[in-house]
Design a protein around this motif. Structure first.
Motif, PDB file in Angstrom:
ATOM      1  N   SER A  85      20.408  -8.062 -14.610  1.00 54.49           N
ATOM      2  CA  SER A  85      21.514  -8.146 -13.647  1.00 54.49           C
ATOM      3  C   SER A  85      21.737  -9.576 -13.155  1.00 54.49           C
ATOM      4  CB  SER A  85      21.256  -7.222 -12.456  1.00 54.49           C
ATOM      5  OG  SER A  85      20.236  -7.747 -11.627  1.00 54.49           O
ATOM      6  N   LYS A  86      20.844 -10.475 -13.542  1.00 58.35           N
ATOM      7  CA  LYS A  86      20.939 -11.895 -13.205  1.00 58.35           C
ATOM      8  C   LYS A  86      21.206 -12.125 -11.722  1.00 58.35           C
ATOM      9  CE  LYS A  86      22.207 -13.071 -17.821  1.00 58.35           C
ATOM     10  NZ  LYS A  86      23.016 -13.762 -18.764  1.00 58.35           N
ATOM     11  N   PRO A  87      20.221 -11.756 -10.892  1.00 59.24           N
ATOM     12  CA  PRO A  87      20.426 -11.959  -9.455  1.00 59.24           C
ATOM     13  C   PRO A  87      20.544 -13.449  -9.124  1.00 59.24           C
ATOM     14  CG  PRO A  87      18.142 -11.390  -9.916  1.00 59.24           C
ATOM     15  CD  PRO A  87      18.901 -11.253 -11.208  1.00 59.24           C
ATOM     16  N   PRO A  88      21.212 -13.751  -8.051  1.00 61.56           N
ATOM     17  CA  PRO A  88      21.346 -15.160  -7.646  1.00 61.56           C
ATOM     18  C   PRO A  88      19.971 -15.791  -7.420  1.00 61.56           C
ATOM     19  CG  PRO A  88      22.710 -13.728  -6.273  1.00 61.56           C
ATOM     20  CD  PRO A  88      21.864 -12.841  -7.118  1.00 61.56           C
ATOM     21  N   ARG A  89      19.894 -17.047  -7.721  1.00 59.51           N
ATOM     22  CA  ARG A  89      18.635 -17.776  -7.578  1.00 59.51           C
ATOM     23  C   ARG A  89      18.062 -17.623  -6.168  1.00 59.51           C
ATOM     24  NH1 ARG A  89      16.904 -23.269 -10.188  1.00 59.51           N
ATOM     25  NH2 ARG A  89      17.729 -22.049 -11.879  1.00 59.51           N
ATOM     26  N   SER A  90      18.926 -17.580  -5.180  1.00 59.79           N
ATOM     27  CA  SER A  90      18.479 -17.473  -3.788  1.00 59.79           C
ATOM     28  C   SER A  90      17.772 -16.144  -3.496  1.00 59.79           C
ATOM     29  CB  SER A  90      19.673 -17.628  -2.843  1.00 59.79           C
ATOM     30  OG  SER A  90      20.633 -16.602  -3.087  1.00 59.79           O
ATOM     31  N   ARG A  92      15.893 -14.438  -5.974  1.00 58.10           N
ATOM     32  CA  ARG A  92      14.812 -14.197  -6.942  1.00 58.10           C
ATOM     33  C   ARG A  92      13.420 -14.186  -6.325  1.00 58.10           C
ATOM     34  NH1 ARG A  92      17.245 -18.043 -11.620  1.00 58.10           N
ATOM     35  NH2 ARG A  92      19.155 -16.844 -11.887  1.00 58.10           N
ATOM     36  N   ALA A  93      13.153 -15.076  -5.399  1.00 65.31           N
ATOM     37  CA  ALA A  93      11.823 -15.107  -4.782  1.00 65.31           C
ATOM     38  C   ALA A  93      11.529 -13.806  -4.052  1.00 65.31           C
ATOM     39  CB  ALA A  93      11.693 -16.300  -3.831  1.00 65.31           C
ATOM     40  N   ALA A  94      12.497 -13.302  -3.318  1.00 68.69           N
ATOM     41  CA  ALA A  94      12.303 -12.042  -2.591  1.00 68.69           C
ATOM     42  C   ALA A  94      12.126 -10.877  -3.562  1.00 68.69           C
ATOM     43  CB  ALA A  94      13.485 -11.783  -1.662  1.00 68.69           C
ATOM     44  N   ILE A  95      12.877 -10.882  -4.648  1.00 69.81           N
ATOM     45  CA  ILE A  95      12.755  -9.827  -5.657  1.00 69.81           C
ATOM     46  C   ILE A  95      11.365  -9.878  -6.291  1.00 69.81           C
ATOM     47  CG2 ILE A  95      13.568  -9.076  -7.930  1.00 69.81           C
ATOM     48  CD1 ILE A  95      16.412  -9.993  -6.957  1.00 69.81           C
ATOM     49  N   LYS A 101       4.362  -6.981  -4.686  1.00 74.63           N
ATOM     50  CA  LYS A 101       3.741  -6.065  -3.728  1.00 74.63           C
ATOM     51  C   LYS A 101       3.601  -4.674  -4.327  1.00 74.63           C
ATOM     52  CE  LYS A 101       4.013  -4.029   0.883  1.00 74.63           C
ATOM     53  NZ  LYS A 101       3.026  -3.075   0.464  1.00 74.63           N
ATOM     54  N   GLU A 102       4.652  -4.213  -4.969  1.00 76.08           N
ATOM     55  CA  GLU A 102       4.606  -2.876  -5.574  1.00 76.08           C
ATOM     56  C   GLU A 102       3.541  -2.809  -6.672  1.00 76.08           C
ATOM     57  OE1 GLU A 102       7.569   0.414  -7.625  1.00 76.08           O
ATOM     58  OE2 GLU A 102       8.449  -1.389  -6.724  1.00 76.08           O
ATOM     59  N   ALA A 103       3.460  -3.845  -7.488  1.00 77.44           N
ATOM     60  CA  ALA A 103       2.441  -3.886  -8.537  1.00 77.44           C
ATOM     61  C   ALA A 103       1.046  -3.924  -7.926  1.00 77.44           C
ATOM     62  CB  ALA A 103       2.667  -5.101  -9.439  1.00 77.44           C
ATOM     63  N   GLY A 104       0.879  -4.705  -6.869  1.00 76.87           N
ATOM     64  CA  GLY A 104      -0.421  -4.795  -6.198  1.00 76.87           C
ATOM     65  C   GLY A 104      -0.844  -3.471  -5.584  1.00 76.87           C
ATOM     66  N   ASP A 105       0.102  -2.789  -4.955  1.00 75.50           N
ATOM     67  CA  ASP A 105      -0.197  -1.477  -4.372  1.00 75.50           C
ATOM     68  C   ASP A 105      -0.589  -0.479  -5.465  1.00 75.50           C
ATOM     69  OD1 ASP A 105       0.440  -2.535  -1.890  1.00 75.50           O
ATOM     70  OD2 ASP A 105       2.404  -1.551  -1.769  1.00 75.50           O
ATOM     71  N   CYS A 106       0.152  -0.489  -6.562  1.00 78.57           N
ATOM     72  CA  CYS A 106      -0.143   0.390  -7.693  1.00 78.57           C
ATOM     73  C   CYS A 106      -1.529   0.074  -8.253  1.00 78.57           C
ATOM     74  CB  CYS A 106       0.925   0.202  -8.778  1.00 78.57           C
ATOM     75  SG  CYS A 106       0.594   1.091 -10.318  1.00 78.57           S
ATOM     76  N   PHE A 107      -1.797  -1.218  -8.467  1.00 77.01           N
ATOM     77  CA  PHE A 107      -3.088  -1.632  -9.016  1.00 77.01           C
ATOM     78  C   PHE A 107      -4.225  -1.206  -8.097  1.00 77.01           C
ATOM     79  CE2 PHE A 107      -6.619  -4.549  -9.370  1.00 77.01           C
ATOM     80  CZ  PHE A 107      -6.887  -4.508 -10.727  1.00 77.01           C
ATOM     81  N   GLN A 108      -4.086  -1.451  -6.812  1.00 81.27           N
ATOM     82  CA  GLN A 108      -5.147  -1.108  -5.864  1.00 81.27           C
ATOM     83  C   GLN A 108      -5.440   0.395  -5.913  1.00 81.27           C
ATOM     84  OE1 GLN A 108      -4.505  -2.323  -1.810  1.00 81.27           O
ATOM     85  NE2 GLN A 108      -6.394  -1.411  -1.106  1.00 81.27           N
ATOM     86  N   LYS A 109      -4.391   1.198  -5.914  1.00 84.81           N
ATOM     87  CA  LYS A 109      -4.568   2.656  -5.943  1.00 84.81           C
ATOM     88  C   LYS A 109      -5.266   3.085  -7.232  1.00 84.81           C
ATOM     89  CE  LYS A 109      -1.894   6.922  -5.808  1.00 84.81           C
ATOM     90  NZ  LYS A 109      -0.558   7.492  -5.799  1.00 84.81           N
ATOM     91  N   ASP A 110      -4.764   2.632  -8.379  1.00 81.39           N
ATOM     92  CA  ASP A 110      -5.361   2.994  -9.669  1.00 81.39           C
ATOM     93  C   ASP A 110      -6.795   2.495  -9.785  1.00 81.39           C
ATOM     94  OD1 ASP A 110      -2.966   4.138 -10.450  1.00 81.39           O
ATOM     95  OD2 ASP A 110      -2.848   3.043 -12.336  1.00 81.39           O
ATOM     96  N   TYR A 111      -6.999   1.239  -9.423  1.00 81.09           N
ATOM     97  CA  TYR A 111      -8.309   0.616  -9.565  1.00 81.09           C
ATOM     98  C   TYR A 111      -9.339   1.334  -8.702  1.00 81.09           C
ATOM     99  CZ  TYR A 111     -11.895  -3.036  -9.614  1.00 81.09           C
ATOM    100  OH  TYR A 111     -13.074  -3.727  -9.751  1.00 81.09           O
ATOM    101  N   GLU A 112      -9.028   1.549  -7.442  1.00 78.92           N
ATOM    102  CA  GLU A 112     -10.006   2.185  -6.548  1.00 78.92           C
ATOM    103  C   GLU A 112     -10.277   3.634  -6.925  1.00 78.92           C
ATOM    104  OE1 GLU A 112      -9.808   1.338  -2.415  1.00 78.92           O
ATOM    105  OE2 GLU A 112      -9.799  -0.813  -2.794  1.00 78.92           O
ATOM    106  N   ALA A 113      -9.264   4.362  -7.408  1.00 75.32           N
ATOM    107  CA  ALA A 113      -9.490   5.740  -7.855  1.00 75.32           C
ATOM    108  C   ALA A 113     -10.418   5.756  -9.068  1.00 75.32           C
ATOM    109  CB  ALA A 113      -8.165   6.420  -8.184  1.00 75.32           C
TER     110      ALA A 113
END
Length: 127
Positions: A85-90, A92-95, A101-113
């Motif tokens: 979708s080529k979001p504006p450069r401004s 991208r950092a937030a995206i 964060k979502e990947a980290g939450d997923c990893f933490q849940k999977d890893y700890e289980a």
């Protein structure tokens, strides 16, 4: 982008304080995860992972790789759609931060289980 996300959420996860009731294996697994380094590769079925620097415990290494690959594979369609979708450069950092964060939450849940399952198997083997 993938390498940056993976590094960011592994760093964020390893900084999470251990829970009091999490048990010794989780604390040990968190310490070992700080030593672990892996690489991700895309295949036809999703992401694959290879350990580059071992945590010292092959089962912990495998758990980290599986968790990382599962989480990144599940996020890939949305990450690809967002990139297309080529979001504006401004924005991208937030995206990237939101995906991280979502990947980290997923990893933490999977890893700890998975570590909890490993702990139970090892406890059963000792008995």
């Amino acid at each position: 982008m993938i390498a940056t996300l993976a590094a960011a959420w592994l760093a964020a996860f390893s900084a999470v304080p251990a829970q009091v009731d999490a048990g010794e294996i989780v604390v040990t697994a968190r310490k070992r995860l700080k030593e672990w380094r892996g690489t991700m590769r895309m295949s036809g079925k999703g992401y694959g992972c290879r350990t580059r620097k071992s945590s010292g415990d092959p089962e912990i290494d495998a758990i980290a790789c599986r968790a990382m690959a599962r989480c990144m594979t599940s996020l890939k369609p949305r990450m690809d759609a967002t990139a297309a979708s080529k979001p504006p450069r401004s924005e991208r950092a937030a995206i990237n931060q939101a995906f991280s964060k979502e990947a980290g939450d997923c990893f933490q849940k999977d890893y700890e289980a998975a570590v909890a399952e490993l702990d139970a198997r090892r406890d059963a083997a000792r008995e």
